[in-house]
Design a protein around this motif. Structure first.
Motif, PDB file in Angstrom:
ATOM      1  N   HIS A  71      65.491  72.966  33.596  1.00 24.48           N
ATOM      2  CA  HIS A  71      65.811  72.396  32.302  1.00 24.48           C
ATOM      3  C   HIS A  71      66.375  70.992  32.519  1.00 24.48           C
ATOM      4  N   ASN A 111      63.920  63.436  32.501  1.00 28.32           N
ATOM      5  CA  ASN A 111      63.374  64.080  31.309  1.00 28.32           C
ATOM      6  C   ASN A 111      62.242  63.242  30.703  1.00 28.32           C
ATOM      7  N   GLU A 159      69.159  67.860  28.933  1.00 28.74           N
ATOM      8  CA  GLU A 159      70.504  67.373  28.598  1.00 28.74           C
ATOM      9  C   GLU A 159      70.936  66.134  29.374  1.00 28.74           C
ATOM     10  N   HIS A 160      70.130  65.710  30.335  1.00 29.46           N
ATOM     11  CA  HIS A 160      70.614  64.655  31.237  1.00 29.46           C
ATOM     12  C   HIS A 160      70.128  63.277  30.836  1.00 29.46           C
TER      13      HIS A 160
END
Ligand code: GLU
Length: 304
Positions: free
Chosen positions: A155, A177, A158-159
């Protein structure tokens, strides 16, 4: 502070470097540059130097290549300080890492084929890309939608951008991402992905400094993201220049680069050294390495 600096200074971690060839063929002039740089850097720091055989991608491995690579390294005076480790025998370590990511909701199963990913982008109006890695659109992030799990992904949503300091290339940054999206940790064919295996092994072997070819520089942010997700130390990175063939393409086993000529190891070392800005003049392998190591120390260990 450079990534890894806290680890190196705070805990005074002893330098440990590695060369991590995939046994898909013999070493060529390009891979010797990475091997030599990692060896010189370890010796210039009075550190240890390990060899790890990255044979997770079993269908691409060539029988006999490992023995040949170790023989080529030895002919060039580079003998690892410990017996090499083989990724093909370390599945349990990779599974433990994946289990911990899943338990922390940082990894998830994915049911998408390449075609599903292409279709998802096409549905959003993006042109089809026939080759190369497609950014993952996040289809299975919130569940498999009734399909069977094929692969496992990290995942990354969120970064923000990952920044790091490469010892040769300088400050680097990449938003994983945006660039690759949630990347694969375990492949649909059941094989472990390079990114997971390399991060788990660098940590398990106590690698403090990664020295490798520049073609891998854009993998580094994915690996840093994984190190953070697994609460592992971040090594210091140095990416070496690539050797290009007459057509300007990077030398690689895929484009049939010639295996190293072992009848002239000093000549092979001299050519690799030139790529690294090291110009040792000596007639034997040990003398050449000693001289090159002195130059490397002046160049790459002073300011750190
Ligand atoms: N096994 C990779 C290769 O041969 C190198 C991985 C690394 O040094 O991180 O290209």
């Amino acid at each position: 502070m450079a990534p890894g600096a806290a680890m190196v200074q705070g805990a005074a971690a002893a330098y440990c470097g590695r060369f991590a060839p995939s046994p898909t063929g013999p070493l060529h002039a390009g891979s010797l540059v990475a091997a030599l740089a990692s060896w010189l850097d370890a010796r210039a720091h009075n550190g240890r130097w390990l060899v790890r055989i990255e044979d997770v991608d079993t269908p691409r491995c060539v029988p006999g290549a490992t023995a040949l690579i170790l023989h080529q390294l030895a002919a060039c005076g580079m003998v690892p300080d410990e017996a090499p480790v083989y990724q093909s025998s370390r599945s349990a370590l990779y599974q433990t890492a994946l289990d911990s990511l899943v338990a922390n909701r940082l990894a998830y199963p994915c049911g998408c084929s390449r075609k599903d990913i292409e279709d998802a982008w096409a549905a959003q109006g993006h042109a089809r890309q026939r080759h190369g890695e497609l950014r993952y659109p996040g289809t299975c992030r919130d569940g498999l939608h009734g399909r069977a799990a094929r692969a496992w992904r990290l995942h990354t949503a969120e970064h923000g951008a990952i920044t790091w300091q490469d010892r040769r290339l300088g400050p680097q940054q990449q938003n994983v991402n945006h660039e690759t999206g949630d990347f694969v940790l375990k492949r649909a064919d059941g094989l472990w992905a390079y990114q997971l295996a390399v991060v788990v092994d660098d940590a398990a072997q106590g690698i403090t400094h990664v020295v490798r070819g520049e073609d891998l520089a854009d993998n580094t942010p994915r690996q840093i993201l994984l190190q953070r997700a697994l609460a592992l130390p971040e090594p210091v990175y140095l990416h070496t220049p690539l050797v290009r063939g007459a057509n300007g393409e990077k030398l690689s086993k895929q484009n049939q680069a010639q295996a190293l000529d072992l009848s002239q190891p000093v000549a092979a070392l001299r050519a690799a050294g030139q790529m690294l800005g090291v110009q040792a003049d000596a007639a034997t392998v040990p003398d050449w390495l000693t001289c090159a190591c002195r130059q490397w120390r002046e160049r790459y260990t002073q300011a750190q």
